[in-house]
Design a protein around this motif. Structure first.
Motif, PDB file in Angstrom:
ATOM      1  N   GLU A  17     133.236  97.787 -63.476  1.00 45.73           N
ATOM      2  CA  GLU A  17     131.903  97.237 -63.265  1.00 45.73           C
ATOM      3  C   GLU A  17     130.894  98.019 -64.095  1.00 45.73           C
ATOM      4  N   VAL A  18     130.244  97.315 -65.033  1.00 48.55           N
ATOM      5  CA  VAL A  18     129.146  97.919 -65.791  1.00 48.55           C
ATOM      6  C   VAL A  18     127.907  97.885 -64.905  1.00 48.55           C
ATOM      7  N   ARG A  19     127.388  99.041 -64.577  1.00 49.22           N
ATOM      8  CA  ARG A  19     126.282  99.101 -63.626  1.00 49.22           C
ATOM      9  C   ARG A  19     124.932  98.829 -64.277  1.00 49.22           C
ATOM     10  N   GLU A  20     124.754  99.249 -65.504  1.00 50.50           N
ATOM     11  CA  GLU A  20     123.436  99.137 -66.111  1.00 50.50           C
ATOM     12  C   GLU A  20     123.562  99.139 -67.631  1.00 50.50           C
ATOM     13  N   VAL A  21     122.814  98.243 -68.273  1.00 56.20           N
ATOM     14  CA  VAL A  21     122.706  98.201 -69.731  1.00 56.20           C
ATOM     15  C   VAL A  21     121.226  98.155 -70.064  1.00 56.20           C
ATOM     16  N   ASN A  22     120.728  99.202 -70.719  1.00 56.50           N
ATOM     17  CA  ASN A  22     119.298  99.301 -71.025  1.00 56.50           C
ATOM     18  C   ASN A  22     119.090  99.396 -72.526  1.00 56.50           C
ATOM     19  N   PRO A  23     118.280  98.506 -73.092  1.00 54.78           N
ATOM     20  CA  PRO A  23     117.930  98.653 -74.512  1.00 54.78           C
ATOM     21  C   PRO A  23     116.917  99.784 -74.701  1.00 54.78           C
ATOM     22  N   SER A  24     116.600 100.081 -75.944  1.00 56.97           N
ATOM     23  CA  SER A  24     115.640 101.142 -76.229  1.00 56.97           C
ATOM     24  C   SER A  24     114.232 100.709 -75.816  1.00 56.97           C
ATOM     25  N   THR A  25     113.309 101.665 -75.828  1.00 53.34           N
ATOM     26  CA  THR A  25     111.937 101.390 -75.382  1.00 53.34           C
ATOM     27  C   THR A  25     111.258 100.357 -76.267  1.00 53.34           C
ATOM     28  N   ASP A  26     111.446 100.485 -77.578  1.00 57.37           N
ATOM     29  CA  ASP A  26     110.823  99.516 -78.499  1.00 57.37           C
ATOM     30  C   ASP A  26     111.376  98.115 -78.283  1.00 57.37           C
ATOM     31  N   VAL A  27     112.655  98.037 -78.084  1.00 58.62           N
ATOM     32  CA  VAL A  27     113.269  96.722 -77.853  1.00 58.62           C
ATOM     33  C   VAL A  27     112.774  96.135 -76.530  1.00 58.62           C
ATOM     34  N   LYS A  28     112.624  96.956 -75.514  1.00 58.67           N
ATOM     35  CA  LYS A  28     112.092  96.476 -74.234  1.00 58.67           C
ATOM     36  C   LYS A  28     110.690  95.914 -74.399  1.00 58.67           C
ATOM     37  N   ARG A  29     109.858  96.624 -75.158  1.00 56.40           N
ATOM     38  CA  ARG A  29     108.484  96.168 -75.367  1.00 56.40           C
ATOM     39  C   ARG A  29     108.465  94.818 -76.089  1.00 56.40           C
ATOM     40  N   ALA A  30     109.304  94.690 -77.114  1.00 57.27           N
ATOM     41  CA  ALA A  30     109.374  93.422 -77.844  1.00 57.27           C
ATOM     42  C   ALA A  30     109.871  92.295 -76.957  1.00 57.27           C
ATOM     43  N   MET A  31     110.842  92.580 -76.101  1.00 53.61           N
ATOM     44  CA  MET A  31     111.366  91.555 -75.191  1.00 53.61           C
ATOM     45  C   MET A  31     110.303  91.130 -74.188  1.00 53.61           C
ATOM     46  N   GLU A  32     109.503  92.080 -73.705  1.00 49.60           N
ATOM     47  CA  GLU A  32     108.432  91.721 -72.768  1.00 49.60           C
ATOM     48  C   GLU A  32     107.388  90.831 -73.439  1.00 49.60           C
ATOM     49  N   GLN A  33     107.037  91.128 -74.679  1.00 47.09           N
ATOM     50  CA  GLN A  33     106.090  90.284 -75.401  1.00 47.09           C
ATOM     51  C   GLN A  33     106.657  88.885 -75.616  1.00 47.09           C
ATOM     52  N   GLN A  34     107.930  88.822 -75.965  1.00 51.79           N
ATOM     53  CA  GLN A  34     108.561  87.516 -76.159  1.00 51.79           C
ATOM     54  C   GLN A  34     108.584  86.715 -74.860  1.00 51.79           C
ATOM     55  N   SER A  35     108.888  87.390 -73.744  1.00 52.80           N
ATOM     56  CA  SER A  35     108.909  86.703 -72.453  1.00 52.80           C
ATOM     57  C   SER A  35     107.520  86.204 -72.077  1.00 52.80           C
ATOM     58  N   SER A  36     106.480  87.026 -72.346  1.00 52.53           N
ATOM     59  CA  SER A  36     105.114  86.599 -72.039  1.00 52.53           C
ATOM     60  C   SER A  36     104.715  85.392 -72.875  1.00 52.53           C
ATOM     61  N   ALA A  37     105.075  85.404 -74.161  1.00 54.48           N
ATOM     62  CA  ALA A  37     104.760  84.253 -75.021  1.00 54.48           C
ATOM     63  C   ALA A  37     105.481  82.999 -74.558  1.00 54.48           C
ATOM     64  N   GLU A  38     106.709  83.159 -74.112  1.00 53.76           N
ATOM     65  CA  GLU A  38     107.461  82.001 -73.630  1.00 53.76           C
ATOM     66  C   GLU A  38     106.832  81.410 -72.373  1.00 53.76           C
ATOM     67  N   ARG A  39     106.368  82.272 -71.470  1.00 55.87           N
ATOM     68  CA  ARG A  39     105.710  81.770 -70.262  1.00 55.87           C
ATOM     69  C   ARG A  39     104.411  81.036 -70.592  1.00 55.87           C
ATOM     70  N   LYS A  40     103.635  81.561 -71.551  1.00 53.89           N
ATOM     71  CA  LYS A  40     102.409  80.887 -71.957  1.00 53.89           C
ATOM     72  C   LYS A  40     102.713  79.526 -72.576  1.00 53.89           C
ATOM     73  N   ARG A  41     103.775  79.472 -73.388  1.00 56.76           N
ATOM     74  CA  ARG A  41     104.142  78.194 -74.009  1.00 56.76           C
ATOM     75  C   ARG A  41     104.517  77.158 -72.955  1.00 56.76           C
ATOM     76  N   ARG A  42     105.270  77.568 -71.958  1.00 56.43           N
ATOM     77  CA  ARG A  42     105.656  76.634 -70.901  1.00 56.43           C
ATOM     78  C   ARG A  42     104.442  76.175 -70.104  1.00 56.43           C
ATOM     79  N   ALA A  43     103.494  77.094 -69.864  1.00 58.97           N
ATOM     80  CA  ALA A  43     102.285  76.702 -69.133  1.00 58.97           C
ATOM     81  C   ALA A  43     101.485  75.674 -69.921  1.00 58.97           C
ATOM     82  N   MET A  44     101.369  75.847 -71.233  1.00 56.72           N
ATOM     83  CA  MET A  44     100.639  74.886 -72.059  1.00 56.72           C
ATOM     84  C   MET A  44     101.331  73.527 -72.057  1.00 56.72           C
ATOM     85  N   ILE A  45     102.660  73.540 -72.107  1.00 56.58           N
ATOM     86  CA  ILE A  45     103.405  72.277 -72.086  1.00 56.58           C
ATOM     87  C   ILE A  45     103.175  71.550 -70.771  1.00 56.58           C
ATOM     88  N   LEU A  46     103.231  72.284 -69.668  1.00 55.12           N
ATOM     89  CA  LEU A  46     103.019  71.664 -68.363  1.00 55.12           C
ATOM     90  C   LEU A  46     101.600  71.112 -68.240  1.00 55.12           C
TER      91      LEU A  46
END
Length: 380
Positions: free
Chosen positions: A200-229
């Motif tokens: 069982e792999v308990r945890e997989v964590n990317p680096s700090t920079d990659v985490k920040r980029a993923m959070e920005q991408q997730s925020s942009a995706e949520r905004k896009r879905r809100a605009m579509i709705l």
């Protein structure tokens, strides 16, 4: 040193300590006896005590107790003899050693490992491995410390598996990583008499920079879905508004149409009623009206008059009434009679009745049209 080795060393140390304590207590008792004169210094006594001490030590080292969840490998003069099953066993004293193996499922913590994924993203992961000793003889003879060996092999395998996958796969396909690590561990551990039951792999964590980029991408995706709705909601609202306007226009047009039809039907019915009223007056009313017209004509100075053929026909029938051929002989007044075919054609009464009949069928058509309109509304 692994946990199992530490526990085994502690258990063996506890056993040796107990035996040493017994021996030291025996020596202390003998020394005290000599010191207080309880025991006389006699070579035979000393020899007897020494033999007694050796016998106690031999019995103590010859008795081996194996726990219910263990198996022990027995060596005599360094040579493997057998596996001792749970229970009490007598082994050669002083020249034999035992090595216990826990036969229960055991857990191995794989330390955090740093790896570079296939798309060059650094990640840090750790895992836990569940193993069970299936063949204690192989685990004793084929590998120095099976738990440490399994842990080291799991670390290298974890890094290799993460390096063959992209970052998104390492974060989302955890089960795939588990199965692959387990498959890679099964080959070597089978030779050691150890079975890998689960990984069982308990945890997989990317680096700090990659985490920040993923959070920005997730925020942009949520905004896009809100605009579509939001756009879909506005579109739906516009469609509903247009449908409502359309239905209002349809109902207004249908109301105007029905009003026109009802007005036309009223005029037709009025014409029919007037025609029927004229018919009910009979020929007498027509003749009297004609005589009044002749009287007006007779007041003129002209002595020559041109009468229509229809008027002469009416006068001839009026003469018949005067002679009593068509009227009752005993009465003093003429009775109103129905029009004959020629007079009905002259006045157009038949055409009026056909118009009345057509208006009645028009009511039926109107009802059919109204039903069709209601059905269309329900369908829409």
């Amino acid at each position: 040193m692994s946990d199992s080795a530490a526990r085994e060393l502690g258990r063996k140390s506890a056993g040796l300590s107990t035996r040493a304590s017994v021996a030291l207590f025996a020596l202390f008792a003998v020394g005290a006896g000599f010191a207080f004169g309880v025991i006389e210094f006699d070579p035979l006594v000393i020899a007897g005590l020494a033999l007694l001490f050796v016998a106690a030590a031999a019995v103590s080292s010859a008795v081996e107790i194996v726990e219910a969840y263990e198996k022990e490998a027995l060596t005599v003069f360094g040579e493997f003899r057998e596996l001792l099953e749970p229970g009490i066993h007598f082994v050669p004293p002083f020249v034999s050693r035992t090595y216990p193996f826990d036969m229960r499922t055991q857990t191995i913590d794989v330390p955090r490992q740093e790896a570079i994924t296939e798309d060059n993203s650094p990640v840090v992961a750790d895992a836990v491995v569940y193993i069970k000793v299936m063949n204690a003889k192989r685990a004793f003879l084929e590998v120095d410390d099976y738990k440490r060996a399994t842990s080291n092999l799991a670390q290298t395998t974890l890094r290799a598996v993460l390096g063959d996958m992209e970052l998104d796969e390492t974060l989302s396909k955890r089960e795939r990583i588990n199965r692959r690590i387990q498959r890679e561990l099964e080959g070597p551990t089978d030779e050691w008499g150890v079975r890998v039951e689960a990984v069982e792999v308990r945890e997989v964590n990317p680096s700090t920079d990659v985490k920040r980029a993923m959070e920005q991408q997730s925020s942009a995706e949520r905004k896009r879905r809100a605009m579509i709705l939001e756009a879909q909601g506005e579109r739906r609202s516009a469609i509903e508004t247009a449908e409502g306007d359309k239905q209002a226009n349809i109902l207004e047009a249908q109301g105007e149409k029905q009003a026109s039809v009802l007005e036309a039907q009223g005029e037709a019915i009025s014409t029919v009623l007037r025609a029927k009223s004229a018919e009910s007056m009979g020929e007498r009313a027509i003749i009297e009206r004609g005589m009044e017209t002749l009287e007006e004509i007779g007041k003129g100075e002209s002595t020559t008059f041109v009468l229509p053929q229809e008027m002469t026909s009416l006068l001839s029938r009026y003469g018949k009434h005067l002679t009593g051929s068509d009227a009752a002989t005993g009465g003093t007044e003429l009775e109103s009679l129905g029009f004959d075919g020629e007079t009905r054609e002259l006045l157009g009464i038949d055409s009026i009745e056909e118009l009345a009949a057509g208006s009645e069928s028009g009511d039926v058509d109107l009802e059919i049209e109204s039903a069709d309109i209601e059905l269309e509304d329900e369908i829409e």
